[in-house]
Design an enzyme around this catalytic site. Structure first.
Site, mmCIF file in Angstrom:
data_model
loop_
_atom_site.group_PDB
_atom_site.id
_atom_site.type_symbol
_atom_site.label_atom_id
_atom_site.label_comp_id
_atom_site.label_asym_id
_atom_site.label_seq_id
_atom_site.Cartn_x
_atom_site.Cartn_y
_atom_site.Cartn_z
ATOM 1 N N VAL C 56 0.875 -1.173 0.000
ATOM 2 C CA VAL C 56 0.000 0.000 0.000
ATOM 3 C C VAL C 56 0.911 1.221 0.000
ATOM 4 O O VAL C 56 1.559 1.527 1.002
ATOM 5 C CB VAL C 56 -0.935 0.010 1.228
ATOM 6 C CG1 VAL C 56 -1.879 1.219 1.168
ATOM 7 C CG2 VAL C 56 -1.745 -1.282 1.312
ATOM 8 N N ALA C 59 1.714 8.903 -1.564
ATOM 9 C CA ALA C 59 2.313 10.001 -2.324
ATOM 10 C C ALA C 59 3.656 10.412 -1.720
ATOM 11 O O ALA C 59 4.593 10.767 -2.429
ATOM 12 C CB ALA C 59 1.359 11.193 -2.365
ATOM 13 N N CYS C 66 4.878 -2.365 2.808
ATOM 14 C CA CYS C 66 5.023 -3.515 1.903
ATOM 15 C C CYS C 66 3.995 -4.614 2.209
ATOM 16 O O CYS C 66 3.396 -4.655 3.286
ATOM 17 C CB CYS C 66 6.413 -4.128 2.050
ATOM 18 S SG CYS C 66 7.786 -3.043 1.654
ATOM 19 N N GLU C 68 4.506 -7.729 2.905
ATOM 20 C CA GLU C 68 4.873 -8.571 4.040
ATOM 21 C C GLU C 68 4.414 -7.957 5.358
ATOM 22 O O GLU C 68 3.868 -8.636 6.235
ATOM 23 C CB GLU C 68 6.392 -8.787 4.093
ATOM 24 C CG GLU C 68 6.975 -9.478 2.867
ATOM 25 C CD GLU C 68 7.484 -8.483 1.831
ATOM 26 O OE1 GLU C 68 6.794 -7.474 1.571
ATOM 27 O OE2 GLU C 68 8.571 -8.724 1.280
HETATM 28 ZN ZN LIG Z 1 9.423 -4.489 2.425
#
Ligand SMILES: [Zn+2]
Ligand SMILES: [Zn+2]
Ligand SMILES: [Zn+2]
Ligand SMILES: [Zn+2]
Lengths: 151, 151, 151, 151
Positions: C56, C59, C66, C68
């Site tokens: 996700v 800007a 990330c 994970e």
């Molecule tokens: Zn990462």
């Protein structure tokens, strides 16, 4: 930005012009291969020293550090913790405001910081940090840490 | 750290001692009211300049910037992108290794960086960044960005 | 990845296939307008529950989270703290490894996590977290915090 | 908070009460051994689904993810991108506001989000995201990215 418009800058016109010049120059060292969006900042301490910062990006986008935070950690690592103003410049014809991460980071060192958003043509807008991060979550909001800001 | 033990430092003994001294001194400006854990770093460029960094924490814990990243953004903002070695020191009697965030950040500028973990008594251990972040996700892993590291 | 190759996965072949399938599916919800680089992850708890994550972005590049870490905070927020394995997939034909930020984040919950890097064609490589973040800076490295991992 | 006080919540009283209850419950899964400061969040989508989040900290303080961002990535990873309101609760008797990092993260998905700061006794204050992050740096501020928010 109505609130700040009512206040007067603590800087003289020539000090503002110098800060603008340095923020524009600071873009030159930007490492921004991912956004291709160079940003420069110039941070003035209460005792008149200026620190230049630029954005430094990372292949893992989340690792990026903005120009404003670069200027702050430079100054702090040289023993400074009291600041008057920061100017921020970017490459394209636009007034750029600090992201929320930088607002949070700067708030640690005082809510009354003056922020100048500088356009390529040296025109600028001005705000006070508190206007950009009202009702901030700061050192005084952590339990038993009300003295931390002074640490 | 077997891999790095096999290689020889690019630094002379006196350069290593200087880096250690500077990383210990860099702790003095640490802003760490939350962890109460002062960290210092000293980063040497390929042309022999040394940049000191310290950790700068934030009431929003996630806003903290480590000593290593402070040293890197300082150097980058002054026009440097090629580095030989970094030394990292903390307050208590222990060898401290860089966190994964810093490993990721440093990886952007080369996998062969030497890292010295310095104890209070000036003893140290040594590793190469690639040993600490093997199979790194770096600029070359992004599509169409294989040239970005040179940017 | 020699070290991990010597060990045997705690997962059955069908459990590995399921994790791969879920990591590939997880990419569908990726919000990645800046990198245009969709990543998916599937995290399996010790009691057999699987959590899907995606990247996700923001800007402000530094605000990105990330796939994970998304999977991890989902699982933790549902009461899980013990994990067996995570699979990570991206869009283009390549094995992607977790960035250092994610390695650091996952390390908080145990060094023996199995990590599967999955290619578009479902082929994969496998490593143990400790191989990807050796000599990690973890909970046990903070003063007086040696018990924190259990908190 | 004068601006938001003028507007009326899009939620019914019982929907607000439910969001408060869920944000208080969400604290239970907090992983916060460093700050010892449990935070919970409950995020409501436009189609009435609620996602709970908690803060998940890390030995590297900078790796921490707040409750608000946990709730957001959970929702996004389940296919949601339109949100009405979020409630945030902490442990001690105080109204807690989101940090700047979370304000920045939430801004990506719309400026009109309602935010409820909830006290232990279920009393609350309310604001609109735009009031907490005025003049935000968002997707529309990046060159050629004005359409990204819709991505
Ligand atoms: Zn990462
Ligand atoms: Zn910023
Ligand atoms: Zn670090
Ligand atoms: Zn936050």
């Amino acid at each position: 930005m109505s609130v700040s418009a009512l206040s007067v800058s603590a800087l003289s016109d020539s000090q503002i012009e110098d800060l603008i010049t340095q923020s524009l120059a600071a873009r030159e060292n930007s490492y921004s291969p991912y956004s291709k969006f160079r940003v420069g900042a110039a941070l003035r301490t209460t005792d008149g020293k200026v620190f230049q910062g630029c954005n430094v990006e990372n292949a893992s986008y989340g690792g990026a550090i903005c120009a404003e935070r670069t200027a702050f950690v430079k100054a702090v690592s040289e023993g400074h913790r009291r600041f008057v103003a920061i100017a921020v410049s970017c490459d394209f014809n636009s007034f750029i405001t600090p992201c929320g991460i930088c607002r949070q980071f700067m708030n640690e060192f005082g809510k009354s910081l003056e922020i100048f958003f500088v356009n390529d043509d040296r025109t600028y807008k001005r705000a006070i940090l508190e206007d950009l991060l009202p009702f901030a979550f700061g050192p005084e909001d952590l339990p038993d840490n009300s003295e931390k800001q002074k640490a």
